[in-house]
Scaffold this motif. Sequence first.
Motif, PDB file in Angstrom:
ATOM      1  N   ASP A  53      -9.492  -0.508  -5.362  1.00  0.00           N
ATOM      2  CA  ASP A  53      -9.839  -1.776  -4.708  1.00  0.00           C
ATOM      3  C   ASP A  53      -8.672  -2.249  -3.844  1.00  0.00           C
ATOM      4  N   THR A  54      -8.865  -3.358  -3.138  1.00  0.00           N
ATOM      5  CA  THR A  54      -7.904  -3.762  -2.108  1.00  0.00           C
ATOM      6  C   THR A  54      -6.479  -3.927  -2.651  1.00  0.00           C
ATOM      7  N   ASP A  55      -6.353  -4.423  -3.896  1.00  0.00           N
ATOM      8  CA  ASP A  55      -5.007  -4.621  -4.439  1.00  0.00           C
ATOM      9  C   ASP A  55      -4.309  -3.297  -4.734  1.00  0.00           C
ATOM     10  N   LYS A 104      -6.280   4.154   2.831  1.00  0.00           N
ATOM     11  CA  LYS A 104      -7.386   3.213   2.819  1.00  0.00           C
ATOM     12  C   LYS A 104      -7.019   1.939   3.590  1.00  0.00           C
ATOM     13  N   ALA A 105      -5.767   1.500   3.448  1.00  0.00           N
ATOM     14  CA  ALA A 105      -5.338   0.309   4.181  1.00  0.00           C
ATOM     15  C   ALA A 105      -5.497   0.529   5.685  1.00  0.00           C
ATOM     16  N   SER A 135       0.832  -1.208   0.000  1.00  0.00           N
ATOM     17  CA  SER A 135       0.000   0.000   0.000  1.00  0.00           C
ATOM     18  C   SER A 135       0.868   1.260   0.000  1.00  0.00           C
ATOM     19  N   SER A 143      -9.179   0.588   6.929  1.00  0.00           N
ATOM     20  CA  SER A 143      -9.840  -0.711   7.094  1.00  0.00           C
ATOM     21  C   SER A 143      -9.506  -1.348   8.437  1.00  0.00           C
ATOM     22  N   GLN A 144      -8.478  -0.821   9.108  1.00  0.00           N
ATOM     23  CA  GLN A 144      -8.118  -1.336  10.437  1.00  0.00           C
ATOM     24  C   GLN A 144      -8.801  -0.573  11.565  1.00  0.00           C
ATOM     25  N   GLN A 166      -5.013  -0.306  -3.126  1.00  0.00           N
ATOM     26  CA  GLN A 166      -5.313   0.725  -2.134  1.00  0.00           C
ATOM     27  C   GLN A 166      -4.059   1.401  -1.595  1.00  0.00           C
TER      28      GLN A 166
END
Lengths: 459, 299
Positions: free
Chosen positions: B243-245, B251-252, B94, B255-256, B247
């Motif tokens: 998207d997640t790949d 954003k990473a 990320s 999400s935590q 990010q």
Amino acid sequence: MTEKVDGPKAPREDDTSRGPASGPAETPRTQRRLGPSPTVAIAFLLPAALLLGIWVVYPIVYSIFRSLFDATGSGFVGLGNYATIFTDSGMLTTIRNNLIWVVVAPIVVTTLGLIFAVLTERIKWATAFKLIVFMPMAVSLMAAGVIFRLVYDEDPGKGVANAILTTVHDTFSSSQGYPDARPREGDQSGVVADKGAIVTKQPVQSGQPVLIPIVGIKPNIMPSAAQPAKAAPPGNALSGTVWFDFTPGGGGKNGTPDATEKGLPGMTVEAVKDGQVAGTATTADDGSFRFDGLAAGSYVVRLPQSNFEASYHGLTWLGPTLITPAIIGAFVWVWAGFAMVLIAAGLAAIPRDSLEAARIDGATEWQVFRRITVPLLSPVLLVVFVTMIINTLKVFDLVFIIAPPSVQPQSNVVALEMWRVSFGGGNNQGLGSALAIFLLILVLPFMIMNIRRFRREDT
Amino acid sequence: MTTATASAPAEVHAGAPRRNVITRIVDRLGGGAVQVVMVLLGLFWLVPTLGLMVVSLRSPAVNGAEGWWTVFTKPAELTIENYKNLLASGFTSSFWNTVFITVPTTVLVIGIAAMAAYAFAWMDFPGRDLSFLIVVGLLIVPIQIALIPVAIFYGGVGIFGTIPGVVLFHVAFGLPFAIFLLRNFFVGIPASLLEAARMDGASEVKIFVRVVFPLGKPAIASLGIFQFLWVWNDMLIALVFADTDNQPMTKALQSQMRQFGSNVDILSSGAFLSLIIPLVLFFAFQRYFVQGMMAGSVK
């Protein structure tokens, strides 16, 4: 005004008409028009026009239409989505929060910026101070959110905000905090409850240890530092023991500190003579206390009421009531530097002569500030204020990150609700579009203001 | 001003007045109190970031047990364990996503905006003034307005969730400020320079590359640092379009956030890592940062 401070950074009315190497004679505007053909101009503009058209202008038009349709986009609902914004109770909370933001945050940021800008003129390390206050501008709002989640931690042992509050509070009223505690009363007991405090029934004298048995202490309130109660060592001073007169598992003799019974540390003890406090002591970990340097005589020993109030644990910053003010605090932390730097630049541009003249005429510093500095600064103050209004209307990251999931509804703002409704689980793009248009309408007056000001200044 | 004092000493003297004796005495008396207040305020602004740094350098167990300020009595508890865990958990990707989003955006914004700004400043075409006013109007359009339409558009052309999609969105929303800033700077370039070049038969592209771009360096530097920080620190656009790949760090980390309490080690070290580069840039180029801010807001 503009000649006083020379530098490209000072905000000046004519800033736009000058460059780094502006020659002695500015060429009239009309002569610039003798350029290449419009075709070349269009080629230079094309990439920007395409991007702005597809990503900014078209979405505005699209959103206006989309906001008139329902969640799936198939049913026309007219202004129904807008009606929802103004009737749904959750939405009304959201709008109320935005209102609080718009009223409070710009005023606080602008005022602080002004104070900082004025005060930095009076210190030698102004550059360092400005760097420190300005630094949060470079930090992402995401990181600022994490920073303030830590600051606002409710446990005063971890969150710095409550740590400061409790420290300040305890400085003014030291209290270990034994709520609901009461004396073990009865004939064999020497103490009695008196208007929230605990006093000895009879005046006592030094050399005669005072036993103060306490009951009604909940296990979770018992300080971990408490040691088994010990009678104060005999001596000349007035001394005694405050302890929890309760033997876990039963047994023990009431009114006497038994081996397993613990002292109550941090209790404030007063020696009172004729209604006056003659001495104060604090109990040790084993509950013993001793008044040193007290004149000989009889005293009533008293545990004042402050011992029995719940100890102060600070504020629930991240709870439903304080969440919006708490997040505004983080916003102020981020933006005060911006306000300060802009206002300081405006301050540097104020002609010193007029300030000096006023001072020589006998004006006080406050009068100079109020009557000369602030009016001359008003254009800059307005810019800062308006910029902050726009920023508060768009506030998103800070609320999203700082508010814990359970209080998100109480801290919600329009910009966040728009994301939530459309992408964050709501899946209602009709309402989402309506919220986006609502947001656009809110910033529209400032957009018009920008255009008008630009037209005025550029000609 | 943060930088003017550092970069242009002449300005300090221009601003410092000859003060009379009375003001000087008043300054001395009030000076002590002002010093104390300013030190306290400075601490107020420094302490939150310091807290994040210390928390990121202590183990979760220690952070759970005591406040970060105990570090002053127990410096031995500091550890880089959190950072090791963070890097092992795939945070590196990320970080690189943030770089791959930020650098192309900054370059594209500068290039595209400089071309447009040059046209606005030095070329004549019908509707020039009106279209520039539209750019001024677009300066403060909220990003939210474009989220839904662009998401649908990206879905149609198949770039939803990709880095190019995120970059293009950033570029478009960075343009109004960039064009505004550069155009206002370019109009200050002496007309004689451009006319001389045009007389010599230089093409507009050549004038742009050889004359306008080099002369515009200070403004371009301001814009560059501003744009870089803006994109590096963005969360909203990444939240919707990456998207997640793909990010970025923001954003990473977001999400935590849900398990804030149990994730303080990852969150604090990640947040601190994400702000190191902005801080280094800020301290290195603060002069340009302030200039860009001034030019962008004092209209």
